[in-house]
Enzyme design. Structure first.
Site, PDB file in Angstrom:
ATOM      1  N   ASN A   1      75.400 -17.188 -24.713  1.00  0.00           N
ATOM      2  CA  ASN A   1      75.575 -17.360 -26.157  1.00  0.00           C
ATOM      3  C   ASN A   1      75.005 -16.117 -26.833  1.00  0.00           C
ATOM      4  O   ASN A   1      73.793 -15.954 -26.924  1.00  0.00           O
ATOM      5  CB  ASN A   1      74.819 -18.623 -26.598  1.00  0.00           C
ATOM      6  CG  ASN A   1      74.788 -18.780 -28.102  1.00  0.00           C
ATOM      7  OD1 ASN A   1      75.526 -18.108 -28.832  1.00  0.00           O
ATOM      8  ND2 ASN A   1      73.934 -19.666 -28.595  1.00  0.00           N
ATOM      9  N   TRP A   2      75.904 -15.254 -27.275  1.00  0.00           N
ATOM     10  CA  TRP A   2      75.446 -13.973 -27.841  1.00  0.00           C
ATOM     11  C   TRP A   2      74.934 -14.122 -29.279  1.00  0.00           C
ATOM     12  O   TRP A   2      74.412 -13.175 -29.843  1.00  0.00           O
ATOM     13  CB  TRP A   2      76.589 -12.946 -27.808  1.00  0.00           C
ATOM     14  CG  TRP A   2      77.040 -12.573 -26.431  1.00  0.00           C
ATOM     15  CD1 TRP A   2      76.549 -13.034 -25.232  1.00  0.00           C
ATOM     16  CD2 TRP A   2      78.085 -11.652 -26.098  1.00  0.00           C
ATOM     17  NE1 TRP A   2      77.226 -12.459 -24.188  1.00  0.00           N
ATOM     18  CE2 TRP A   2      78.174 -11.609 -24.685  1.00  0.00           C
ATOM     19  CE3 TRP A   2      78.956 -10.864 -26.856  1.00  0.00           C
ATOM     20  CZ2 TRP A   2      79.105 -10.802 -24.025  1.00  0.00           C
ATOM     21  CZ3 TRP A   2      79.879 -10.054 -26.202  1.00  0.00           C
ATOM     22  CH2 TRP A   2      79.953 -10.024 -24.804  1.00  0.00           C
ATOM     23  N   LYS A   3      75.143 -15.281 -29.868  1.00  0.00           N
ATOM     24  CA  LYS A   3      74.709 -15.533 -31.256  1.00  0.00           C
ATOM     25  C   LYS A   3      75.244 -14.421 -32.181  1.00  0.00           C
ATOM     26  O   LYS A   3      76.316 -13.903 -31.935  1.00  0.00           O
ATOM     27  CB  LYS A   3      73.187 -15.659 -31.331  1.00  0.00           C
ATOM     28  CG  LYS A   3      72.639 -16.625 -30.284  1.00  0.00           C
ATOM     29  CD  LYS A   3      71.215 -16.999 -30.515  1.00  0.00           C
ATOM     30  CE  LYS A   3      70.738 -17.859 -29.355  1.00  0.00           C
ATOM     31  NZ  LYS A   3      69.453 -18.459 -29.563  1.00  0.00           N
TER      32      LYS A   3
ATOM     33  N   HIS B   1      74.902 -26.444 -31.687  1.00  0.00           N
ATOM     34  CA  HIS B   1      73.710 -25.687 -31.260  1.00  0.00           C
ATOM     35  C   HIS B   1      72.562 -26.008 -32.222  1.00  0.00           C
ATOM     36  O   HIS B   1      72.785 -26.207 -33.413  1.00  0.00           O
ATOM     37  CB  HIS B   1      74.026 -24.187 -31.264  1.00  0.00           C
ATOM     38  CG  HIS B   1      72.951 -23.380 -30.622  1.00  0.00           C
ATOM     39  ND1 HIS B   1      71.798 -23.021 -31.283  1.00  0.00           N
ATOM     40  CD2 HIS B   1      72.831 -22.877 -29.357  1.00  0.00           C
ATOM     41  CE1 HIS B   1      71.025 -22.335 -30.450  1.00  0.00           C
ATOM     42  NE2 HIS B   1      71.631 -22.237 -29.279  1.00  0.00           N
TER      43      HIS B   1
ATOM     44  N   GLU C   1      70.478 -24.238 -33.641  1.00  0.00           N
ATOM     45  CA  GLU C   1      70.386 -23.356 -34.811  1.00  0.00           C
ATOM     46  C   GLU C   1      71.345 -23.821 -35.896  1.00  0.00           C
ATOM     47  O   GLU C   1      71.046 -23.742 -37.086  1.00  0.00           O
ATOM     48  CB  GLU C   1      70.665 -21.899 -34.394  1.00  0.00           C
ATOM     49  CG  GLU C   1      69.468 -21.330 -33.645  1.00  0.00           C
ATOM     50  CD  GLU C   1      69.808 -20.250 -32.640  1.00  0.00           C
ATOM     51  OE1 GLU C   1      70.921 -19.699 -32.686  1.00  0.00           O
ATOM     52  OE2 GLU C   1      68.936 -19.956 -31.790  1.00  0.00           O
TER      53      GLU C   1
ATOM     54  N   GLU D   1      69.223 -28.566 -24.447  1.00  0.00           N
ATOM     55  CA  GLU D   1      68.427 -27.419 -24.888  1.00  0.00           C
ATOM     56  C   GLU D   1      67.229 -27.907 -25.707  1.00  0.00           C
ATOM     57  O   GLU D   1      67.365 -28.158 -26.915  1.00  0.00           O
ATOM     58  CB  GLU D   1      69.274 -26.490 -25.766  1.00  0.00           C
ATOM     59  CG  GLU D   1      70.467 -25.897 -25.051  1.00  0.00           C
ATOM     60  CD  GLU D   1      70.870 -24.577 -25.681  1.00  0.00           C
ATOM     61  OE1 GLU D   1      70.888 -23.572 -24.963  1.00  0.00           O
ATOM     62  OE2 GLU D   1      71.130 -24.540 -26.897  1.00  0.00           O
TER      63      GLU D   1
ATOM     64  N   GLY E   1      64.619 -19.324 -27.312  1.00  0.00           N
ATOM     65  CA  GLY E   1      64.185 -18.045 -27.876  1.00  0.00           C
ATOM     66  C   GLY E   1      62.680 -17.899 -27.953  1.00  0.00           C
ATOM     67  O   GLY E   1      62.169 -16.988 -28.592  1.00  0.00           O
TER      68      GLY E   1
ATOM     69  N   SER F   1      65.334 -20.260 -22.864  1.00  0.00           N
ATOM     70  CA  SER F   1      64.586 -19.187 -22.184  1.00  0.00           C
ATOM     71  C   SER F   1      64.887 -19.106 -20.682  1.00  0.00           C
ATOM     72  O   SER F   1      63.978 -18.895 -19.871  1.00  0.00           O
ATOM     73  CB  SER F   1      63.081 -19.330 -22.436  1.00  0.00           C
ATOM     74  OG  SER F   1      62.822 -19.210 -23.825  1.00  0.00           O
TER      75      SER F   1
ATOM     76  N   GLY G   1      70.764 -17.576 -23.978  1.00  0.00           N
ATOM     77  CA  GLY G   1      70.803 -16.792 -25.213  1.00  0.00           C
ATOM     78  C   GLY G   1      70.376 -15.366 -24.943  1.00  0.00           C
ATOM     79  O   GLY G   1      71.148 -14.542 -24.445  1.00  0.00           O
ATOM     80  N   GLY G   2      69.118 -15.060 -25.227  1.00  0.00           N
ATOM     81  CA  GLY G   2      68.597 -13.691 -25.160  1.00  0.00           C
ATOM     82  C   GLY G   2      68.960 -12.935 -23.890  1.00  0.00           C
ATOM     83  O   GLY G   2      69.382 -11.776 -23.948  1.00  0.00           O
TER      84      GLY G   2
HETATM   85  C1  PEP Z   1      70.429 -20.630 -26.784  1.00  0.00           C
HETATM   86  O1  PEP Z   1      70.449 -20.103 -27.856  1.00  0.00           O
HETATM   87  O2  PEP Z   1      71.294 -21.461 -26.477  1.00  0.00           O
HETATM   88  C2  PEP Z   1      69.336 -20.281 -25.875  1.00  0.00           C
HETATM   89  C3  PEP Z   1      69.125 -21.047 -24.835  1.00  0.00           C
HETATM   90  O3  PEP Z   1      68.607 -19.151 -26.176  1.00  0.00           O
HETATM   91  P1  PEP Z   1      67.490 -18.446 -25.246  1.00  0.00           P
HETATM   92  O4  PEP Z   1      68.057 -18.339 -23.862  1.00  0.00           O
HETATM   93  O5  PEP Z   1      67.269 -17.105 -25.881  1.00  0.00           O
HETATM   94  O6  PEP Z   1      66.276 -19.323 -25.286  1.00  0.00           O
END
Ligand code: PEP
Length: 254
Positions: free
Chosen positions: A12-14, A98, A100, A170, A176, A216, A237-238
């Site tokens: 997920n590049w956001k 998500h 967010e 999640e 994050g 994470s 994500g990251g």
């Molecule tokens: C996400 O945004 O779905 C996520 C899991 O982010 P991260 O891996 O950065 O925690």
């Protein structure tokens, strides 16, 4: 790793990556995943990069996902993107609900269910996100929160639609933040969600639906998380923003 359900690792590049940067990232990703047949590999760029990324990944092991879409099919909804428009760009998956979006756009379970139904009607596979906040976990409410989200955002799909839906667990406190759920916390929540799917749909669906872990995920923790019996992949994500870390996560997951 030999599992009945095919692993699915999605990035997920956001709100990151211009078109030029997105193309560079998929160029760098392709060689490392060229021989991986045991997992579905998905990248979810921002809308603006979908078209170019679709062209760049044709014929590769990488599949395309979007990060959101409208619950409506078409019409006067300024700024929204319809499922059909995503299909036209060879998008196959769409992340819905998500945390967010639940937090910043106030998306409700009811809206997420509508979006999931719209996605299925257009032939997209939703990745529906659920997860508890830190205060909810600390108050001992994790299962209650997960049950509410699973019921609210999935009950209403047909059995066939549910079978084609991916669930992403999640925990909000792990997104994050660098804090990962322990393998036993992840497994416990995944097993709980699978149990709910058996209750709300049926045992076959519960056995077939893939449940990803997100929060994470890194190359260093992917193997242990993926070794849990009810963890069927990762939503990243990251660490999906760099080819090397995303490739290592995929390689450590299979
Ligand atoms: C996400 O945004 O779905 C996520 C899991 O982010 P991260 O891996 O950065 O925690």
């Amino acid at each position: 790793m030999n599992k009945e359900r095919k692993l699915i690792v999605a990035g997920n590049w956001k709100m990151n990556k211009t078109v030029v940067e997105a193309l560079q990232l998929v160029r760098d990703l392709k060689p490392g995943v060229a021989n991986i047949n045991d997992a579905d590999i998905v990248v979810c760029p921002p809308f603006t990069a979908l078209s170019e990324v679709a062209k760049a990944i044709r014929g590769s092991r990488i599949q395309l996902g979007a990060q959101n879409m409208s619950e409506h099919e078409a019409g006067a909804y300024t700024g929204e993107i319809a499922a059909e428009m995503l299909r036209e760009l060879e998008v196959r998956y769409v992340i819905l609900g998500h945390s967010e979006r639940r937090q910043y756009q106030k998306e409700s379970d009811e809206l997420i269910l509508q979006k999931a139904q719209t996605a299925h009607a257009a032939g997209l596979q939703p990745i529906v996100c659920v997860g508890e906040a830190l205060a909810e976990r600390e108050a001992g409410h994790t299962e209650k929160v997960l049950e509410g989200q699973v019921r609210g955002s999935l009950m209403g799909l047909s059995k066939e639609q549910m079978r084609q839906t991916v669930v992403a667990y999640e925990p909000v406190w792990a997104i994050g933040t660098g804090k990962t759920a322990t393998t036993s916390q992840a497994q416990e929540s995944h097993a709980f969600i699978r149990g709910l799917l058996a209750k709300l749909f049926d045992a076959t669906i519960a056995r077939l639906v893939r449940i990803q872990y997100g929060g994470s995920v890194k190359p260093s923790n992917a193997r242990e998380l993926m070794s849990q019996p009810d963890v069927d992949g990762a939503l990243v994500g990251g660490a999906s923003l760099e080819a090397q870390s995303f490739t290592e996560i995929i390689q450590n997951s299979i």
